[in-house]
Design a protein around this motif. Structure first.
Motif, PDB file in Angstrom:
ATOM      1  N   GLY A   1      16.471  35.460  17.228  1.00  0.00           N
ATOM      2  CA  GLY A   1      16.831  34.242  17.934  1.00  0.00           C
ATOM      3  C   GLY A   1      16.466  34.283  19.404  1.00  0.00           C
ATOM      4  N   SER A   2      16.457  35.471  19.995  1.00  0.00           N
ATOM      5  CA  SER A   2      16.139  35.606  21.416  1.00  0.00           C
ATOM      6  C   SER A   2      14.705  35.190  21.729  1.00  0.00           C
ATOM      7  CB  SER A   2      16.364  37.047  21.870  1.00  0.00           C
ATOM      8  OG  SER A   2      15.566  37.950  21.111  1.00  0.00           O
ATOM      9  N   GLN A   3      13.847  35.085  20.705  1.00  0.00           N
ATOM     10  CA  GLN A   3      12.468  34.644  20.937  1.00  0.00           C
ATOM     11  C   GLN A   3      12.356  33.127  21.087  1.00  0.00           C
ATOM     12  OE1 GLN A   3      10.991  37.468  17.579  1.00  0.00           O
ATOM     13  NE2 GLN A   3       9.164  36.772  18.657  1.00  0.00           N
ATOM     14  N   ILE A   4      13.396  32.392  20.711  1.00  0.00           N
ATOM     15  CA  ILE A   4      13.377  30.944  20.901  1.00  0.00           C
ATOM     16  C   ILE A   4      13.763  30.686  22.335  1.00  0.00           C
ATOM     17  CG2 ILE A   4      14.239  28.724  20.091  1.00  0.00           C
ATOM     18  CD1 ILE A   4      12.683  30.284  17.986  1.00  0.00           C
ATOM     19  N   LYS A   5      12.765  30.310  23.150  1.00  0.00           N
ATOM     20  CA  LYS A   5      12.934  30.250  24.602  1.00  0.00           C
ATOM     21  C   LYS A   5      12.485  28.907  25.151  1.00  0.00           C
ATOM     22  CE  LYS A   5      10.331  33.843  24.653  1.00  0.00           C
ATOM     23  NZ  LYS A   5       9.489  34.987  24.985  1.00  0.00           N
ATOM     24  N   GLU A   6      12.845  28.698  26.394  1.00  0.00           N
ATOM     25  CA  GLU A   6      12.541  27.456  27.097  1.00  0.00           C
ATOM     26  C   GLU A   6      11.039  27.218  27.201  1.00  0.00           C
ATOM     27  OE1 GLU A   6      13.947  24.095  29.401  1.00  0.00           O
ATOM     28  OE2 GLU A   6      15.040  25.590  28.244  1.00  0.00           O
ATOM     29  N   ASP A   7      10.608  26.013  26.837  1.00  0.00           N
ATOM     30  CA  ASP A   7       9.221  25.577  27.041  1.00  0.00           C
ATOM     31  C   ASP A   7       8.193  26.546  26.455  1.00  0.00           C
ATOM     32  OD1 ASP A   7       9.981  23.234  28.340  1.00  0.00           O
ATOM     33  OD2 ASP A   7      10.127  24.246  30.274  1.00  0.00           O
ATOM     34  N   THR A   8       8.523  27.191  25.371  1.00  0.00           N
ATOM     35  CA  THR A   8       7.592  28.082  24.681  1.00  0.00           C
ATOM     36  C   THR A   8       7.077  27.381  23.432  1.00  0.00           C
ATOM     37  OG1 THR A   8       8.732  30.057  25.504  1.00  0.00           O
ATOM     38  CG2 THR A   8       7.355  30.339  23.555  1.00  0.00           C
ATOM     39  N   TRP A   9       5.815  27.616  23.097  1.00  0.00           N
ATOM     40  CA  TRP A   9       5.217  26.985  21.921  1.00  0.00           C
ATOM     41  C   TRP A   9       5.399  27.857  20.693  1.00  0.00           C
ATOM     42  CZ3 TRP A   9       2.937  22.153  22.170  1.00  0.00           C
ATOM     43  CH2 TRP A   9       2.622  21.669  23.441  1.00  0.00           C
ATOM     44  N   TYR A  10       5.597  27.191  19.540  1.00  0.00           N
ATOM     45  CA  TYR A  10       5.713  27.877  18.255  1.00  0.00           C
ATOM     46  C   TYR A  10       4.853  27.152  17.233  1.00  0.00           C
ATOM     47  CZ  TYR A  10       9.681  29.779  20.714  1.00  0.00           C
ATOM     48  OH  TYR A  10      10.457  30.391  21.671  1.00  0.00           O
ATOM     49  N   ILE A  11       4.143  27.919  16.401  1.00  0.00           N
ATOM     50  CA  ILE A  11       3.302  27.322  15.372  1.00  0.00           C
ATOM     51  C   ILE A  11       3.698  27.902  14.014  1.00  0.00           C
ATOM     52  CG2 ILE A  11       1.465  29.053  15.712  1.00  0.00           C
ATOM     53  CD1 ILE A  11      -0.562  26.840  14.978  1.00  0.00           C
ATOM     54  N   TYR A  12       3.686  27.037  12.996  1.00  0.00           N
ATOM     55  CA  TYR A  12       4.014  27.479  11.647  1.00  0.00           C
ATOM     56  C   TYR A  12       2.736  27.910  10.943  1.00  0.00           C
ATOM     57  CZ  TYR A  12       6.510  27.701   7.234  1.00  0.00           C
ATOM     58  OH  TYR A  12       7.090  28.147   6.072  1.00  0.00           O
ATOM     59  N   ASP A  13       2.817  28.989  10.160  1.00  0.00           N
ATOM     60  CA  ASP A  13       1.596  29.632   9.664  1.00  0.00           C
ATOM     61  C   ASP A  13       1.044  29.055   8.363  1.00  0.00           C
ATOM     62  OD1 ASP A  13       3.346  30.565   7.731  1.00  0.00           O
ATOM     63  OD2 ASP A  13       3.029  32.699   8.149  1.00  0.00           O
ATOM     64  N   THR A  14       1.619  27.958   7.863  1.00  0.00           N
ATOM     65  CA  THR A  14       1.144  27.329   6.640  1.00  0.00           C
ATOM     66  C   THR A  14       0.972  25.836   6.862  1.00  0.00           C
ATOM     67  OG1 THR A  14       2.335  28.960   5.294  1.00  0.00           O
ATOM     68  CG2 THR A  14       1.628  26.934   4.184  1.00  0.00           C
ATOM     69  N   ALA A  15      -0.167  25.290   6.476  1.00  0.00           N
ATOM     70  CA  ALA A  15      -0.373  23.845   6.565  1.00  0.00           C
ATOM     71  C   ALA A  15       0.485  23.160   5.505  1.00  0.00           C
ATOM     72  CB  ALA A  15      -1.846  23.502   6.381  1.00  0.00           C
ATOM     73  N   ILE A  16       1.213  22.127   5.905  1.00  0.00           N
ATOM     74  CA  ILE A  16       2.178  21.459   5.031  1.00  0.00           C
ATOM     75  C   ILE A  16       1.581  20.178   4.466  1.00  0.00           C
ATOM     76  CG2 ILE A  16       4.476  20.421   4.907  1.00  0.00           C
ATOM     77  CD1 ILE A  16       4.429  23.470   5.380  1.00  0.00           C
ATOM     78  N   SER A  17       1.683  20.014   3.146  1.00  0.00           N
ATOM     79  CA  SER A  17       1.263  18.789   2.470  1.00  0.00           C
ATOM     80  C   SER A  17       2.492  17.950   2.143  1.00  0.00           C
ATOM     81  CB  SER A  17       0.513  19.121   1.175  1.00  0.00           C
ATOM     82  OG  SER A  17      -0.638  19.898   1.434  1.00  0.00           O
ATOM     83  N   ALA A  18       2.259  16.683   1.735  1.00  0.00           N
ATOM     84  CA  ALA A  18       3.371  15.817   1.340  1.00  0.00           C
ATOM     85  C   ALA A  18       4.199  16.503   0.266  1.00  0.00           C
ATOM     86  CB  ALA A  18       2.843  14.475   0.836  1.00  0.00           C
ATOM     87  N   GLY A  19       5.508  16.538   0.460  1.00  0.00           N
ATOM     88  CA  GLY A  19       6.398  17.234  -0.444  1.00  0.00           C
ATOM     89  C   GLY A  19       6.731  18.644   0.005  1.00  0.00           C
ATOM     90  N   GLY A  20       6.064  19.120   1.065  1.00  0.00           N
ATOM     91  CA  GLY A  20       6.297  20.475   1.564  1.00  0.00           C
ATOM     92  C   GLY A  20       7.114  20.478   2.841  1.00  0.00           C
TER      93      GLY A  20
ATOM     94  N   LEU B   1      25.383  28.049  25.569  1.00  0.00           N
ATOM     95  CA  LEU B   1      24.862  28.001  24.206  1.00  0.00           C
ATOM     96  C   LEU B   1      23.552  28.765  24.155  1.00  0.00           C
ATOM     97  CD1 LEU B   1      25.334  24.216  23.306  1.00  0.00           C
ATOM     98  CD2 LEU B   1      26.671  26.128  22.405  1.00  0.00           C
ATOM     99  N   SER B   2      23.289  29.445  23.054  1.00  0.00           N
ATOM    100  CA  SER B   2      22.024  30.156  22.886  1.00  0.00           C
ATOM    101  C   SER B   2      21.663  30.188  21.409  1.00  0.00           C
ATOM    102  CB  SER B   2      22.126  31.581  23.431  1.00  0.00           C
ATOM    103  OG  SER B   2      23.153  32.302  22.772  1.00  0.00           O
ATOM    104  N   VAL B   3      20.375  30.379  21.125  1.00  0.00           N
ATOM    105  CA  VAL B   3      19.919  30.551  19.747  1.00  0.00           C
ATOM    106  C   VAL B   3      20.219  31.989  19.341  1.00  0.00           C
ATOM    107  CG1 VAL B   3      17.945  30.509  18.185  1.00  0.00           C
ATOM    108  CG2 VAL B   3      18.130  28.813  20.013  1.00  0.00           C
ATOM    109  N   SER B   4      20.924  32.147  18.217  1.00  0.00           N
ATOM    110  CA  SER B   4      21.351  33.495  17.833  1.00  0.00           C
ATOM    111  C   SER B   4      20.809  33.963  16.496  1.00  0.00           C
ATOM    112  CB  SER B   4      22.882  33.564  17.792  1.00  0.00           C
ATOM    113  OG  SER B   4      23.408  32.623  16.875  1.00  0.00           O
ATOM    114  N   GLY B   5      20.138  33.084  15.734  1.00  0.00           N
ATOM    115  CA  GLY B   5      19.661  33.517  14.433  1.00  0.00           C
ATOM    116  C   GLY B   5      18.393  32.828  13.997  1.00  0.00           C
ATOM    117  N   VAL B   6      17.533  33.566  13.293  1.00  0.00           N
ATOM    118  CA  VAL B   6      16.347  33.014  12.647  1.00  0.00           C
ATOM    119  C   VAL B   6      16.300  33.558  11.219  1.00  0.00           C
ATOM    120  CG1 VAL B   6      15.016  32.801  14.789  1.00  0.00           C
ATOM    121  CG2 VAL B   6      14.817  34.879  13.412  1.00  0.00           C
ATOM    122  N   GLU B   7      15.610  32.852  10.356  1.00  0.00           N
ATOM    123  CA  GLU B   7      15.476  33.274   8.962  1.00  0.00           C
ATOM    124  C   GLU B   7      14.518  34.451   8.863  1.00  0.00           C
ATOM    125  OE1 GLU B   7      13.239  30.855   5.771  1.00  0.00           O
ATOM    126  OE2 GLU B   7      15.332  30.256   5.556  1.00  0.00           O
TER     127      GLU B   7
END
Length: 230
Positions: A159-178, A130-136
């Motif tokens: 999808g190839s960038q989703i790798k074992e034990d790698t960190w990912y951060i989302y670029d927008t701070a999320i509020s309630a409802g987001g 199994l492997s990650v094959s797609g990202v938005e």
């Protein structure tokens, strides 16, 4: 900037079990005291408001992805914390869009505006299966590396960038409802053998409280240090 401690974690596991041909793949993310589901919440967070969910799916019975799974595109209130993928077929794709969100459940506590950081494990053990094959396209996730005292951020575009034990951060701070964009959108069934199971795939996320209106560029190093990458 004042560094915030790690304040919330949600972990989900993709569990695979044997069937007559192929396997069963399910994503779980309900709070639990078992070793396969971990959900801890720090001060200021509501245990019921930090969510990890995904679209429901159905198995395709015709077309090029025969035997694969496609998302149903249900409204957010119908999204689920787990799907079951039965009778996996080599060469097909499985729609899966793990998304972090903060909901307001209407009680006295509203979880604070937060940055989300994610990791995926189990991909190395699944090499060739199994492997990650797609990202938005245009998603807000960044792959994070740390070396010689410096953080490096690379936009996730494949999808190839989703790798074992790698960190990912989302670029927008999320509020309630987001919500975040999905960390990824598809898995690929590289190969399956009757009577064997792919290994578990674990998706884990951490919410770190945002400081005022500080930008992503001003916050990201402190956020990564707070979750332990330093």
């Amino acid at each position: 900037m004042k560094r915030k401690n790690m304040v919330a974690m949600v972990t989900s596991i993709a569990l695979v079990g044997a069937v007559a041909v192929g396997g069963t793949l399910a994503l779980l993310s309900q709070p639990s005291n078992t070793v396969t589901n971990i959900f801890t919440v720090g001060a200021g967070y509501d245990v019921d408001e930090i969510k990890l969910d995904e679209d429901t799916v159905h198995q395709e019975v015709s077309g090029a992805n025969l035997g694969g799974y496609k998302g149903n595109g249900v409204p957010v209130e119908e999204r689920v914390t787990g799907n079951t993928y039965s009778n996996l077929v080599a060469g097909t794709t499985l729609d899966k869009d793990p998304t972090f969100r903060i909901v307001d459940d209407g009680d006295e506590t509203v979880s604070p505006k937060s940055w989300f950081v994610a990791q995926v494990t189990g991909l190395t053990a699944n090499a060739g299966k199994l492997s990650v094959s797609g990202v938005e396209l245009g998603n807000g996730w960044y792959e994070v590396a740390f070396a010689e005292g410096k953080y490096t951020y690379t936009s996730v575009t494949a999808g190839s960038q989703i790798k074992e034990d790698t960190w990912y951060i989302y670029d927008t701070a999320i509020s309630a409802g987001g919500e975040t964009d999905p960390l990824f959108t598809q898995l690929h069934v590289d190969a399956v053998t009757a009577g064997t199971n792919p290994a578990n795939i674990v998706i884990s996320g951490t919410a770190v409280e945002a400081v005022g209106d500080a930008t992503f560029e001003a916050s990201r190093d402190a956020v990564m240090a707070a979750v332990g990458l330093k």
